[in-house]
Design a protein around this motif. Structure first.
Motif, PDB file in Angstrom:
ATOM      1  N   ALA A 120       0.845  -1.204   0.000  1.00 30.83           N
ATOM      2  CA  ALA A 120       0.000   0.000   0.000  1.00 30.83           C
ATOM      3  C   ALA A 120       0.881   1.256   0.000  1.00 30.83           C
ATOM      4  CB  ALA A 120      -0.925  -0.012   1.213  1.00 30.83           C
ATOM      5  N   ARG A 121       1.940   1.217   0.802  1.00 28.74           N
ATOM      6  CA  ARG A 121       2.862   2.360   0.846  1.00 28.74           C
ATOM      7  C   ARG A 121       3.592   2.534  -0.491  1.00 28.74           C
ATOM      8  NH1 ARG A 121       7.930   2.061   1.598  1.00 28.74           N
ATOM      9  NH2 ARG A 121       7.835  -0.001   2.568  1.00 28.74           N
ATOM     10  N   LEU A 122       4.046   1.436  -1.076  1.00 35.53           N
ATOM     11  CA  LEU A 122       4.752   1.516  -2.361  1.00 35.53           C
ATOM     12  C   LEU A 122       3.835   2.034  -3.466  1.00 35.53           C
ATOM     13  CD1 LEU A 122       6.807  -1.793  -2.209  1.00 35.53           C
ATOM     14  CD2 LEU A 122       7.745   0.531  -2.263  1.00 35.53           C
ATOM     15  N   TRP A 123       2.556   1.648  -3.407  1.00 34.01           N
ATOM     16  CA  TRP A 123       1.612   2.166  -4.403  1.00 34.01           C
ATOM     17  C   TRP A 123       1.506   3.677  -4.289  1.00 34.01           C
ATOM     18  CZ3 TRP A 123      -1.163   0.019  -8.429  1.00 34.01           C
ATOM     19  CH2 TRP A 123      -2.077   0.872  -9.039  1.00 34.01           C
ATOM     20  N   ARG A 124       1.424   4.172  -3.056  1.00 36.92           N
ATOM     21  CA  ARG A 124       1.307   5.627  -2.860  1.00 36.92           C
ATOM     22  C   ARG A 124       2.565   6.352  -3.340  1.00 36.92           C
ATOM     23  NH1 ARG A 124      -1.316   3.680   1.932  1.00 36.92           N
ATOM     24  NH2 ARG A 124       0.571   3.936   3.197  1.00 36.92           N
ATOM     25  N   VAL A 125       3.709   5.681  -3.249  1.00 32.27           N
ATOM     26  CA  VAL A 125       4.966   6.267  -3.739  1.00 32.27           C
ATOM     27  C   VAL A 125       5.015   6.235  -5.262  1.00 32.27           C
ATOM     28  CG1 VAL A 125       7.488   5.964  -3.830  1.00 32.27           C
ATOM     29  CG2 VAL A 125       6.283   5.710  -1.661  1.00 32.27           C
ATOM     30  N   GLY A 126       4.634   5.104  -5.843  1.00 32.38           N
ATOM     31  CA  GLY A 126       4.720   4.938  -7.294  1.00 32.38           C
ATOM     32  C   GLY A 126       3.611   5.606  -8.072  1.00 32.38           C
ATOM     33  N   PRO A 128       1.554   8.657  -7.047  1.00 33.37           N
ATOM     34  CA  PRO A 128       1.107   9.744  -6.170  1.00 33.37           C
ATOM     35  C   PRO A 128      -0.108  10.500  -6.711  1.00 33.37           C
ATOM     36  CG  PRO A 128       3.099  10.366  -7.334  1.00 33.37           C
ATOM     37  CD  PRO A 128       2.868   8.930  -7.639  1.00 33.37           C
ATOM     38  N   VAL A 129      -0.279  10.449  -8.024  1.00 39.30           N
ATOM     39  CA  VAL A 129      -1.456  11.046  -8.660  1.00 39.30           C
ATOM     40  C   VAL A 129      -2.118   9.952  -9.489  1.00 39.30           C
ATOM     41  CG1 VAL A 129      -2.298  12.789 -10.257  1.00 39.30           C
ATOM     42  CG2 VAL A 129      -0.355  13.308  -8.758  1.00 39.30           C
ATOM     43  N   ALA A 133      -3.086   3.763 -14.822  1.00 33.08           N
ATOM     44  CA  ALA A 133      -2.733   2.542 -14.088  1.00 33.08           C
ATOM     45  C   ALA A 133      -3.709   2.310 -12.940  1.00 33.08           C
ATOM     46  CB  ALA A 133      -1.301   2.625 -13.562  1.00 33.08           C
ATOM     47  N   SER A 134      -4.104   3.396 -12.259  1.00 34.92           N
ATOM     48  CA  SER A 134      -5.071   3.276 -11.166  1.00 34.92           C
ATOM     49  C   SER A 134      -6.401   2.744 -11.676  1.00 34.92           C
ATOM     50  CB  SER A 134      -5.299   4.640 -10.506  1.00 34.92           C
ATOM     51  OG  SER A 134      -4.105   5.162  -9.987  1.00 34.92           O
ATOM     52  N   ALA A 135      -6.833   3.269 -12.830  1.00 32.44           N
ATOM     53  CA  ALA A 135      -8.116   2.848 -13.394  1.00 32.44           C
ATOM     54  C   ALA A 135      -8.062   1.394 -13.850  1.00 32.44           C
ATOM     55  CB  ALA A 135      -8.482   3.756 -14.563  1.00 32.44           C
ATOM     56  N   ILE A 136      -6.968   1.009 -14.503  1.00 28.79           N
ATOM     57  CA  ILE A 136      -6.849  -0.367 -15.003  1.00 28.79           C
ATOM     58  C   ILE A 136      -6.760  -1.357 -13.852  1.00 28.79           C
ATOM     59  CG2 ILE A 136      -5.360  -1.967 -16.278  1.00 28.79           C
ATOM     60  CD1 ILE A 136      -4.541   0.436 -18.034  1.00 28.79           C
ATOM     61  N   ALA A 137      -5.902  -1.052 -12.880  1.00 30.95           N
ATOM     62  CA  ALA A 137      -5.707  -1.968 -11.759  1.00 30.95           C
ATOM     63  C   ALA A 137      -6.893  -1.964 -10.802  1.00 30.95           C
ATOM     64  CB  ALA A 137      -4.433  -1.608 -10.998  1.00 30.95           C
ATOM     65  N   GLY A 138      -7.667  -0.877 -10.807  1.00 38.08           N
ATOM     66  CA  GLY A 138      -8.803  -0.772  -9.892  1.00 38.08           C
ATOM     67  C   GLY A 138      -8.375  -0.473  -8.471  1.00 38.08           C
ATOM     68  N   VAL A 139      -7.369   0.377  -8.339  1.00 41.93           N
ATOM     69  CA  VAL A 139      -6.829   0.723  -7.022  1.00 41.93           C
ATOM     70  C   VAL A 139      -6.984   2.217  -6.788  1.00 41.93           C
ATOM     71  CG1 VAL A 139      -4.796   0.682  -5.530  1.00 41.93           C
ATOM     72  CG2 VAL A 139      -5.140  -1.137  -7.195  1.00 41.93           C
ATOM     73  N   ASP A 140      -7.411   2.586  -5.586  1.00 41.34           N
ATOM     74  CA  ASP A 140      -7.513   4.004  -5.241  1.00 41.34           C
ATOM     75  C   ASP A 140      -6.126   4.638  -5.202  1.00 41.34           C
ATOM     76  OD1 ASP A 140     -10.245   3.829  -4.982  1.00 41.34           O
ATOM     77  OD2 ASP A 140     -10.166   3.401  -2.833  1.00 41.34           O
ATOM     78  N   GLN A 141      -6.116   5.970  -5.256  1.00 41.06           N
ATOM     79  CA  GLN A 141      -4.838   6.693  -5.230  1.00 41.06           C
ATOM     80  C   GLN A 141      -4.077   6.429  -3.940  1.00 41.06           C
ATOM     81  OE1 GLN A 141      -5.185  10.859  -6.133  1.00 41.06           O
ATOM     82  NE2 GLN A 141      -3.229  11.358  -5.159  1.00 41.06           N
ATOM     83  N   ALA A 142      -4.790   6.324  -2.836  1.00 41.67           N
ATOM     84  CA  ALA A 142      -4.141   6.080  -1.542  1.00 41.67           C
ATOM     85  C   ALA A 142      -4.757   4.841  -0.891  1.00 41.67           C
ATOM     86  CB  ALA A 142      -4.285   7.298  -0.638  1.00 41.67           C
ATOM     87  N   PRO A 143      -4.408   3.659  -1.381  1.00 40.37           N
ATOM     88  CA  PRO A 143      -5.047   2.441  -0.878  1.00 40.37           C
ATOM     89  C   PRO A 143      -4.629   2.091   0.543  1.00 40.37           C
ATOM     90  CG  PRO A 143      -3.228   1.887  -2.333  1.00 40.37           C
ATOM     91  CD  PRO A 143      -3.404   3.371  -2.410  1.00 40.37           C
TER      92      PRO A 143
END
Length: 269
Positions: A120-126, A128-129, A133-143
């Protein structure tokens, strides 16, 4: 064409990195479908044939079932039986094959669930906006950690019950962002190391100038230098590991995308 086997750990490993977590227990008996296809002492040709047959049979069976319990058993196979069971079936398959892709999808889910906090932390680093990729993966900006666990389940579930190619593209997008997060963290550590080295060099020069003509505790100076060298080595080792894992993840993302392309062309077998 395939990208080699250097993406996810290619043999009997428990995931992308060693997390120190205990391997899941293997209670009871395997699902009969899987047990019937374990290679045992078969020759390489038989192992390959069983690997492909079991992957195709499992995927087909779940795609055509309305049994929610069966779907759940398949998705949690690693949790219940241990990763070695899946490894015995599929770990030696090429990454451009159906068993090779299923092996990587199962390991991705396992790794995501075991390391949900750091991922979750690495996602927020990789990421940040929020991007595509967020839409395709289905992950919020700050999971959150729970978001990562849910994403892990939904990617694998999508492979078995939805569009297989879309599931692979989700896996690829997710993996790319986490790999980018690792590279960014490695770069930050490297920059910090350089800054500390420059500061230490300047501080040492000042101390040498001040101590000129005076008695100094040589052993204390040596101990301090040894400590700095040891810490530096630890940081460099960590940087190397981060970059190595990031490289593996980027290769895995390519495997997923290539697999999605092959699936759409009817050539992923």
């Amino acid at each position: 064409m395939h990208y080699g086997s250097g993406s996810i750990v290619p043999s009997r490993a428990a995931g992308f990195t060693n997390t120190g977590s205990p391997r899941p227990a293997r209670p009871g008996q395997l699902d009969q479908l899987m047990a019937d296809n374990i290679a045992g002492g078969a020759d390489p040709a038989q192992i390959s044939e069983m690997s492909h047959a079991s992957a195709a049979a499992l995927l087909d069976r779940v795609h055509h079932t309305q049994d929610a319990q069966l779907v759940r058993r398949v998705l949690t196979l690693v949790d219940r039986e241990g990763v070695d069971v899946i490894a015995e079936l599929w770990s030696h398959a090429e990454p451009d094959s159906l068993p090779g892709i299923l092996w990587r999808l199962y390991l991705l889910r396992s790794w995501m669930r075991k390391n949900r906090e750091s991922i979750a932390r690495l996602w927020r680093v990789g990421e940040p906006v929020a991007t595509t990729a967020s839409a395709i993966a289905g992950v919020d900006q700050a999971p959150t950690e729970d978001d990562i666990a849910r994403t892990a389940d939904s990617i694998l579930a999508g492979a078995f019950t939805g569009d297989f190619a879309v599931a692979m593209e989700r896996a690829a997008a997710f993996t790319d962002v986490v790999a980018l997060g690792l590279r960014i963290e490695a770069h930050k550590l490297s920059e910090r190391l350089k800054a500390n080295a420059a500061f230490t060099a300047g501080d040492s020069a000042a101390n040498d100038s001040t101590a000129s003509g005076k008695t100094a505790d040589g052993s204390a100076v040596a101990d301090s230098a040894d400590y700095r060298a040891a810490m530096e080595k630890r940081v460099r080792t960590k940087i190397s590991r981060l970059m190595h894992t990031a490289g593996n993840l980027f290769v895995t993302a390519k495997d997923f995308r290539h697999g999605a392309n092959l699936w759409r062309r009817g050539k992923l077998e």
